[in-house]
Design an enzyme around this catalytic site. Structure first.
Site, PDB file in Angstrom:
ATOM      1  N   ARG A 119       0.869  -1.196   0.000  1.00 42.53           N
ATOM      2  CA  ARG A 119       0.000   0.000   0.000  1.00 42.53           C
ATOM      3  C   ARG A 119       0.894   1.232   0.000  1.00 42.53           C
ATOM      4  O   ARG A 119       1.790   1.348   0.833  1.00 42.53           O
ATOM      5  CB  ARG A 119      -0.899   0.040   1.236  1.00 42.53           C
ATOM      6  CG  ARG A 119      -1.547   1.419   1.429  1.00 42.53           C
ATOM      7  CD  ARG A 119      -2.564   1.490   2.528  1.00 42.53           C
ATOM      8  NE  ARG A 119      -3.795   0.835   2.130  1.00 42.53           N
ATOM      9  CZ  ARG A 119      -4.968   1.014   2.746  1.00 42.53           C
ATOM     10  NH1 ARG A 119      -5.051   1.834   3.781  1.00 42.53           N
ATOM     11  NH2 ARG A 119      -6.038   0.393   2.329  1.00 42.53           N
ATOM     12  N   HIS A 134      -7.659   0.673  -6.028  1.00 44.15           N
ATOM     13  CA  HIS A 134      -7.848  -0.056  -4.760  1.00 44.15           C
ATOM     14  C   HIS A 134      -8.522  -1.405  -5.070  1.00 44.15           C
ATOM     15  O   HIS A 134      -9.675  -1.645  -4.717  1.00 44.15           O
ATOM     16  CB  HIS A 134      -8.709   0.801  -3.813  1.00 44.15           C
ATOM     17  CG  HIS A 134      -8.646   0.383  -2.383  1.00 44.15           C
ATOM     18  ND1 HIS A 134      -7.860  -0.658  -1.928  1.00 44.15           N
ATOM     19  CD2 HIS A 134      -9.284   0.858  -1.278  1.00 44.15           C
ATOM     20  CE1 HIS A 134      -8.009  -0.784  -0.623  1.00 44.15           C
ATOM     21  NE2 HIS A 134      -8.881   0.115  -0.205  1.00 44.15           N
ATOM     22  N   GLN A 174     -10.242  -3.764  -2.461  1.00 46.19           N
ATOM     23  CA  GLN A 174     -11.546  -3.209  -2.052  1.00 46.19           C
ATOM     24  C   GLN A 174     -12.624  -3.588  -3.064  1.00 46.19           C
ATOM     25  O   GLN A 174     -13.774  -3.869  -2.703  1.00 46.19           O
ATOM     26  CB  GLN A 174     -11.438  -1.677  -1.930  1.00 46.19           C
ATOM     27  CG  GLN A 174     -12.716  -1.002  -1.483  1.00 46.19           C
ATOM     28  CD  GLN A 174     -13.029  -1.233  -0.015  1.00 46.19           C
ATOM     29  OE1 GLN A 174     -12.168  -1.055   0.835  1.00 46.19           O
ATOM     30  NE2 GLN A 174     -14.257  -1.635   0.289  1.00 46.19           N
ATOM     31  N   ASP A 208     -17.035   8.005  -1.016  1.00 48.53           N
ATOM     32  CA  ASP A 208     -15.734   7.838  -0.365  1.00 48.53           C
ATOM     33  C   ASP A 208     -15.372   9.186   0.251  1.00 48.53           C
ATOM     34  O   ASP A 208     -16.040  10.204  -0.012  1.00 48.53           O
ATOM     35  CB  ASP A 208     -14.684   7.396  -1.414  1.00 48.53           C
ATOM     36  CG  ASP A 208     -13.303   7.118  -0.817  1.00 48.53           C
ATOM     37  OD1 ASP A 208     -13.210   6.904   0.415  1.00 48.53           O
ATOM     38  OD2 ASP A 208     -12.312   7.118  -1.577  1.00 48.53           O
ATOM     39  N   CYS A 223     -16.200   2.492   1.379  1.00 50.71           N
ATOM     40  CA  CYS A 223     -15.068   1.609   1.693  1.00 50.71           C
ATOM     41  C   CYS A 223     -14.592   1.779   3.127  1.00 50.71           C
ATOM     42  O   CYS A 223     -13.924   0.886   3.661  1.00 50.71           O
ATOM     43  CB  CYS A 223     -13.927   1.852   0.709  1.00 50.71           C
ATOM     44  SG  CYS A 223     -13.261   3.528   0.766  1.00 50.71           S
ATOM     45  N   ARG A 260     -13.884  -7.584   3.237  1.00 47.08           N
ATOM     46  CA  ARG A 260     -12.456  -7.384   2.924  1.00 47.08           C
ATOM     47  C   ARG A 260     -11.679  -8.619   3.332  1.00 47.08           C
ATOM     48  O   ARG A 260     -10.769  -9.078   2.640  1.00 47.08           O
ATOM     49  CB  ARG A 260     -11.885  -6.170   3.675  1.00 47.08           C
ATOM     50  CG  ARG A 260     -12.489  -4.817   3.349  1.00 47.08           C
ATOM     51  CD  ARG A 260     -12.305  -4.405   1.910  1.00 47.08           C
ATOM     52  NE  ARG A 260     -10.928  -4.496   1.454  1.00 47.08           N
ATOM     53  CZ  ARG A 260      -9.933  -3.645   1.781  1.00 47.08           C
ATOM     54  NH1 ARG A 260     -10.186  -2.591   2.524  1.00 47.08           N
ATOM     55  NH2 ARG A 260      -8.706  -3.823   1.330  1.00 47.08           N
TER      56      ARG A 260
END
Ligand code: CP
Ligand code: NVA
Length: 343
Positions: free
Chosen positions: A107, A134, A137, A231, A273, A318
């Site tokens: 990441r 992402h 996700q 988001d 998310c 996740r």
């Protein structure tokens, strides 16, 4: 045939729709087995290194917790805790870690860093979020949408409102295009996806028969939607001084009760998310309340806390989807991950 064996996950769209569905099927199976206390550990003695150049709650814990369930071990390298980026190049880091570990999670900031890790590591590399994409996700979001909507992906309609040229905006646009969905992106012109991402989405849509709308009108985007996603308005790594400008640009895209009603679908679901500013329980959320008299920034408290909100199911997924990703990429003969079951 397990398509995923020894593959990396960098953007998601480098994989086919059928391969993504096979991975979701595996995630659903592992989730059910886990809940029934009947999970098979496929990853005994596997080792995964987790490189984080930005903060995380869900992504890190999903990898660690899924590894624990599956018998694998993780090493966590937090921001500034390795030689990467300062004394050592991405390529050298990849070559070293590829000799120690079975897979690498990264990441960070630039997409080219995770691409370069994958090029040199010789083991699967998982993109746990960059400025641009992402993909882990996306796996959770697809599984969650499939669990909460009795339609094929092709018939599902979703909107994403807010900063649409960030990692979530780009990823939802391309993922929806790959899966053949009805994708609506609503953002002010300044925060719409880059031309290259839009072009890629249209190319994918030609194949998948996805429908794509990119608009600056939130109301048009949400008409008859099954899902409304949003988001944060300011992503990790962006200058906090930009908050004022973002709020000014994005206020018409705030997901509030009125917008949920205007969409016209009484069963519409809300997705995010996370982390989300949805009340006054963070310094930024409190400041926003003091300045605007509103509870919740990108999403109103009433929407976030409503029965329409899937955010915690999404967060749980996740773990199940990241588990499936590790199992499918590290265990060639795993069951329930066949792209074509007749093979
Ligand atoms: N959604 C997500 O990636 O959360 P974290 O930043 O907590 O990992
Ligand atoms: N766009 C957000 C996503 C967090 C999971 C960020 O990059 O901060």
């Amino acid at each position: 045939m397990n398509h995923w064996y020894q593959k990396s996950l960098l953007r998601l769209v480098e994989h086919s729709r059928d391969d993504v569905i096979a991975l979701l099927d595996l995630a659903a199976k592992l989730k059910a087995d886990n809940k029934a206390g009947q999970e098979t550990a496929y990853l005994n003695k596997k080792k995964i290194v987790l490189i984080f150049e930005k903060s995380s709650t869900r992504t890190r814990c999903a990898f660690e917790s899924a590894s624990f369930d599956q018998g694998a071990q993780c090493t966590y390298l937090g921001p500034g805790r390795s030689q990467l980026g300062d004394k050592e190049s991405v390529a050298d880091t990849a070559k070293v870690l590829g000799r120690f570990y079975d897979a690498i999670q990264y990441r960070g900031f630039a997409q080219r860093t995770v691409d370069e890790l994958a090029e040199h590591a010789g083991v699967p590399v998982y993109n746990g979020l960059t400025d641009d994409f992402h993909p882990t996700q996306m796996l959770a979001d697809l599984l969650t949408m499939r669990e909460h909507c009795n339609k094929d992906f092709h018939d599902m309609r979703f909107a994403y409102l807010g900063d649409a040229r960030n990692n979530m905006g780009n990823s939802l646009l391309l993922t929806g295009a790959l899966m053949g969905m009805d994708v609506r992106i609503a953002a002010p012109k300044a925060l719409q996806p880059d031309a290259a991402v839009v072009k890629k989405a249209h190319e994918l849509a030609e194949e998948s028969r996805a429908r794509i709308l990119i608009t600056d009108r939130a109301i048009s985007a949400v008409q008859d939607c099954d899902f409304i996603h949003t988001d944060t308005w300011l992503s990790m790594g962006e200058d906090k001084a930009s908050w004022g400008k973002r709020v000014e640009l994005l206020m018409p895209y705030r997901v509030n009760v009125e917008l949920m009603v205007l969409c016209g679908n009484r069963d519409v679901k809300f997705m995010h998310c996370l982390p989300a500013f949805h009340d006054r329980n963070t310094p930024t959320g409190e400041l926003f309340f003091q300045e605007h008299g509103l509870n919740g920034i990108e999403v109103a408290r009433e929407v976030f806390n409503s029965s329409h909100s899937l955010v915690f199911d999404q967060a749980e997924n996740r773990m199940h989807t990241i588990k499936a990703l590790m199992v499918a990429t590290l265990c060639e003969k795993v069951q329930n991950c066949e792209t074509d079951k007749s093979l």
